[in-house]
Write a protein that holds these residues in place. Structure first.
Motif, PDB file in Angstrom:
ATOM      1  N   PRO A 179       0.847  -1.217   0.000  1.00 39.55           N
ATOM      2  CA  PRO A 179       0.000   0.000   0.000  1.00 39.55           C
ATOM      3  C   PRO A 179       0.875   1.257   0.000  1.00 39.55           C
ATOM      4  CG  PRO A 179      -0.801  -1.585   1.616  1.00 39.55           C
ATOM      5  CD  PRO A 179       0.542  -2.090   1.141  1.00 39.55           C
ATOM      6  N   PHE A 180       0.586   2.178  -0.915  1.00 41.68           N
ATOM      7  CA  PHE A 180       1.416   3.384  -1.051  1.00 41.68           C
ATOM      8  C   PHE A 180       0.739   4.580  -0.392  1.00 41.68           C
ATOM      9  CE2 PHE A 180       2.983   7.210  -2.936  1.00 41.68           C
ATOM     10  CZ  PHE A 180       4.332   6.980  -3.057  1.00 41.68           C
ATOM     11  N   PRO A 181       1.493   5.415   0.375  1.00 42.60           N
ATOM     12  CA  PRO A 181       2.912   5.265   0.720  1.00 42.60           C
ATOM     13  C   PRO A 181       3.065   4.333   1.919  1.00 42.60           C
ATOM     14  CG  PRO A 181       2.050   7.297   1.664  1.00 42.60           C
ATOM     15  CD  PRO A 181       0.914   6.660   0.919  1.00 42.60           C
ATOM     16  N   ASP A 182       4.266   3.829   2.133  1.00 34.69           N
ATOM     17  CA  ASP A 182       4.496   2.911   3.241  1.00 34.69           C
ATOM     18  C   ASP A 182       4.635   3.684   4.544  1.00 34.69           C
ATOM     19  OD1 ASP A 182       5.225   0.112   4.157  1.00 34.69           O
ATOM     20  OD2 ASP A 182       6.919   1.261   4.895  1.00 34.69           O
ATOM     21  N   ALA A 183       3.954   3.169   5.581  1.00 35.57           N
ATOM     22  CA  ALA A 183       3.922   3.873   6.870  1.00 35.57           C
ATOM     23  C   ALA A 183       5.287   3.907   7.551  1.00 35.57           C
ATOM     24  CB  ALA A 183       2.906   3.190   7.792  1.00 35.57           C
ATOM     25  N   GLN A 208      -6.096  -3.636  -1.845  1.00 30.94           N
ATOM     26  CA  GLN A 208      -5.249  -2.487  -2.179  1.00 30.94           C
ATOM     27  C   GLN A 208      -4.203  -2.760  -3.254  1.00 30.94           C
ATOM     28  OE1 GLN A 208      -3.754  -0.031   0.948  1.00 30.94           O
ATOM     29  NE2 GLN A 208      -5.452  -0.572   2.273  1.00 30.94           N
ATOM     30  N   CYS A 209      -3.538  -3.884  -3.184  1.00 26.53           N
ATOM     31  CA  CYS A 209      -2.398  -4.046  -4.080  1.00 26.53           C
ATOM     32  C   CYS A 209      -2.009  -5.493  -4.297  1.00 26.53           C
ATOM     33  CB  CYS A 209      -1.200  -3.283  -3.533  1.00 26.53           C
ATOM     34  SG  CYS A 209      -0.857  -3.617  -1.781  1.00 26.53           S
ATOM     35  N   GLN A 210      -2.860  -6.396  -3.886  1.00 34.45           N
ATOM     36  CA  GLN A 210      -2.458  -7.792  -3.917  1.00 34.45           C
ATOM     37  C   GLN A 210      -2.966  -8.500  -5.160  1.00 34.45           C
ATOM     38  OE1 GLN A 210      -0.449  -8.159  -0.247  1.00 34.45           O
ATOM     39  NE2 GLN A 210      -1.301  -9.973  -1.161  1.00 34.45           N
ATOM     40  N   TYR A 211      -2.255  -9.543  -5.492  1.00 34.63           N
ATOM     41  CA  TYR A 211      -2.713 -10.477  -6.505  1.00 34.63           C
ATOM     42  C   TYR A 211      -3.844 -11.279  -5.899  1.00 34.63           C
ATOM     43  CZ  TYR A 211      -2.271 -13.943 -10.217  1.00 34.63           C
ATOM     44  OH  TYR A 211      -2.481 -14.759 -11.283  1.00 34.63           O
ATOM     45  N   ASP A 219      -5.054  -4.891  -9.213  1.00 37.41           N
ATOM     46  CA  ASP A 219      -4.615  -4.094  -8.068  1.00 37.41           C
ATOM     47  C   ASP A 219      -3.092  -4.113  -7.943  1.00 37.41           C
ATOM     48  OD1 ASP A 219      -7.254  -3.509  -7.414  1.00 37.41           O
ATOM     49  OD2 ASP A 219      -7.448  -5.281  -6.138  1.00 37.41           O
ATOM     50  N   LEU A 220      -2.500  -5.264  -8.176  1.00 37.95           N
ATOM     51  CA  LEU A 220      -1.041  -5.374  -8.098  1.00 37.95           C
ATOM     52  C   LEU A 220      -0.367  -4.494  -9.153  1.00 37.95           C
ATOM     53  CD1 LEU A 220       1.112  -8.521  -7.575  1.00 37.95           C
ATOM     54  CD2 LEU A 220       1.530  -7.101  -9.573  1.00 37.95           C
ATOM     55  N   VAL A 221      -0.864  -4.553 -10.369  1.00 32.37           N
ATOM     56  CA  VAL A 221      -0.220  -3.782 -11.448  1.00 32.37           C
ATOM     57  C   VAL A 221      -0.415  -2.280 -11.203  1.00 32.37           C
ATOM     58  CG1 VAL A 221      -0.239  -3.299 -13.923  1.00 32.37           C
ATOM     59  CG2 VAL A 221      -0.342  -5.665 -13.120  1.00 32.37           C
ATOM     60  N   ASN A 222      -1.589  -1.879 -10.734  1.00 32.01           N
ATOM     61  CA  ASN A 222      -1.799  -0.459 -10.421  1.00 32.01           C
ATOM     62  C   ASN A 222      -0.859   0.007  -9.316  1.00 32.01           C
ATOM     63  OD1 ASN A 222      -3.713  -0.022 -12.360  1.00 32.01           O
ATOM     64  ND2 ASN A 222      -5.453  -0.440 -11.002  1.00 32.01           N
ATOM     65  N   SER A 223      -0.668  -0.844  -8.316  1.00 30.51           N
ATOM     66  CA  SER A 223       0.244  -0.506  -7.233  1.00 30.51           C
ATOM     67  C   SER A 223       1.685  -0.418  -7.737  1.00 30.51           C
ATOM     68  CB  SER A 223       0.141  -1.554  -6.115  1.00 30.51           C
ATOM     69  OG  SER A 223       1.155  -1.366  -5.157  1.00 30.51           O
ATOM     70  N   TRP A 224       2.075  -1.341  -8.582  1.00 27.19           N
ATOM     71  CA  TRP A 224       3.418  -1.321  -9.185  1.00 27.19           C
ATOM     72  C   TRP A 224       3.640   0.001  -9.936  1.00 27.19           C
ATOM     73  CZ3 TRP A 224       7.861  -4.038  -9.061  1.00 27.19           C
ATOM     74  CH2 TRP A 224       8.774  -3.856 -10.114  1.00 27.19           C
ATOM     75  N   LYS A 225       2.619   0.424 -10.672  1.00 25.31           N
ATOM     76  CA  LYS A 225       2.731   1.689 -11.422  1.00 25.31           C
ATOM     77  C   LYS A 225       2.900   2.862 -10.462  1.00 25.31           C
ATOM     78  CE  LYS A 225       0.024   0.305 -15.480  1.00 25.31           C
ATOM     79  NZ  LYS A 225      -1.331   0.214 -16.026  1.00 25.31           N
ATOM     80  N   VAL A 265       4.306  -6.137 -15.647  1.00 25.48           N
ATOM     81  CA  VAL A 265       5.104  -5.179 -14.855  1.00 25.48           C
ATOM     82  C   VAL A 265       6.450  -4.857 -15.497  1.00 25.48           C
ATOM     83  CG1 VAL A 265       4.034  -5.877 -12.675  1.00 25.48           C
ATOM     84  CG2 VAL A 265       6.203  -6.914 -13.335  1.00 25.48           C
ATOM     85  N   LYS A 266       6.937  -5.732 -16.356  1.00 21.49           N
ATOM     86  CA  LYS A 266       8.298  -5.561 -16.865  1.00 21.49           C
ATOM     87  C   LYS A 266       8.501  -4.270 -17.638  1.00 21.49           C
ATOM     88  CE  LYS A 266      10.542 -10.034 -17.242  1.00 21.49           C
ATOM     89  NZ  LYS A 266      11.111 -11.021 -18.167  1.00 21.49           N
ATOM     90  N   GLY A 267       7.482  -3.867 -18.372  1.00 21.00           N
ATOM     91  CA  GLY A 267       7.652  -2.674 -19.192  1.00 21.00           C
ATOM     92  C   GLY A 267       7.414  -1.386 -18.429  1.00 21.00           C
TER      93      GLY A 267
END
Ligand SMILES: *[C@@H]1O[C@H](CO)[C@@H](O)[C@H](O)[C@H]1NC(C)=O
Length: 295
Positions: A179-183, A208-211, A219-225, A265-267
């Motif tokens: 979860p962004f930002p990290d506490a 929030q950000c998990q697969y 959610d994971l890819v959005n969090s990665w971005k 996520v690689k690109g």
């Protein structure tokens, strides 16, 4: 038969191009140290699967005597024999870091003076400093320091990172929750450019950000971005559980990682590879072995 002895140059070039195409685009990083049944540090490095190994954890630091906790591997104060393992790893080009913090443990920085004294301690006891006669991991000089700060107290980690940087060249890495930002380490990540950030996509709120277990990586890819566009760091790694037992959620089956998640996520951003928690579970599940050709 003659054709076998002298292939046309164009064919040779195609073969070389094919080989380059198979080269890994990223690396695997792994945490080692929290399970006495995972084999030695040298065993981990000798698998050939890893580019980074984080020795976990320096579980107490700040305002007092730091404690190195390597679970069943060795008692604090009796871990110096791991020096030769560290060198075995480094001789293979593997970077070995000391990880600060972890999920348990008792740690925190009370002031910038406290941060400076922890930096001095780390430099003299694990890095290039010579001011300690009782280095917990012996004479080996580690390649850097990993910040796995998870207790929600973010104070003065920017001071610690800056004080370490001022000592000499070393890798600084961090393992925030997704979860962004990290506490815990978020403010330091905004203040100081880290070399590598391995974001933990496990043990976090599902929405929030998990697969998700049904294979949805939105959610994971959005969090990665979000992470890769909001933090100034050299590289970002996808932090994953190495088996279903390694974390309460977030496990991505190897075929789904290589088939859909890594291509997504690689690109995006400065992709560097994957980080795994932990060596014990990776050894049991052979996760690295199954994915390393695609990382
Ligand atoms: C791990 O998986 C890879 C890919 O399937 C396989 O080639 C290798 O033999 C496996 N290693 C072990 C120890 O099972």
């Amino acid at each position: 038969m003659a054709a076998k002895r002298c292939w046309p140059p164009v064919l040779a070039l195609l073969l070389i191009a094919g080989m380059v195409g198979n080269t890994r685009a990223g690396n695997i990083a792994v945490y080692w140290g929290q399970n006495g049944d995972e084999g030695t540090l040298a065993d981990a490095c000798n698998t050939g699967d890893y580019a980074y190994v984080m020795i976990s954890f320096l579980s107490s630091f700040g305002n007092g005597s730091p404690v190195l906790n390597l679970a069943g591997h060795c008692n604090p104060g009796d871990c110096a024999r791991y020096s030769s393992d560290i060198q075995t790893c480094q001789q293979q080009g593997i970077k070995v870091l000391l990880s600060l913090g972890g999920q348990g443990g008792s740690y925190g920085l009370s002031s910038s003076d406290d941060a400076n004294s922890v930096a001095n301690y780390l430099w003299d006891n694990f890095l290039g400093g010579t001011g300690s006669s009782s280095r917990p991991l012996g004479a080996a000089v580690l390649d850097g320091i990993d910040f796995d700060i998870e207790n929600g107290n973010p104070a003065h980690y920017d001071d610690l990172a800056n004080a370490l940087r001022a000592k000499g060249p070393m890798l600084l890495t961090a393992a925030p929750q997704c979860p962004f930002p990290d506490a815990s380490i978020g403010p330091a990540l905004q203040a100081v450019p880290f070399d590598i950030v391995w974001v933990q996509f496990y043990n976090n709120p599902l929405a929030q950000c998990q697969y998700s277990a049904n294979g949805d990586d939105t959610d994971l890819v959005n969090s990665w971005k979000k992470w890769t566009s909001s933090v100034n760091a050299g590289k970002f790694y996808l932090g994953l559980p190495a088996s279903t037992d390694a974390a309460s959620n977030g496990y991505i089956p190897p075929d789904q990682l290589t088939g859909t998640v890594l291509p997504a996520v690689k690109g995006v951003g400065s992709y560097g590879g994957i980080m795994l928690w932990d060596r014990y579970n990776d050894g049991k599940n052979n996760y690295s072995g199954q994915v390393k050709g695609s990382v």
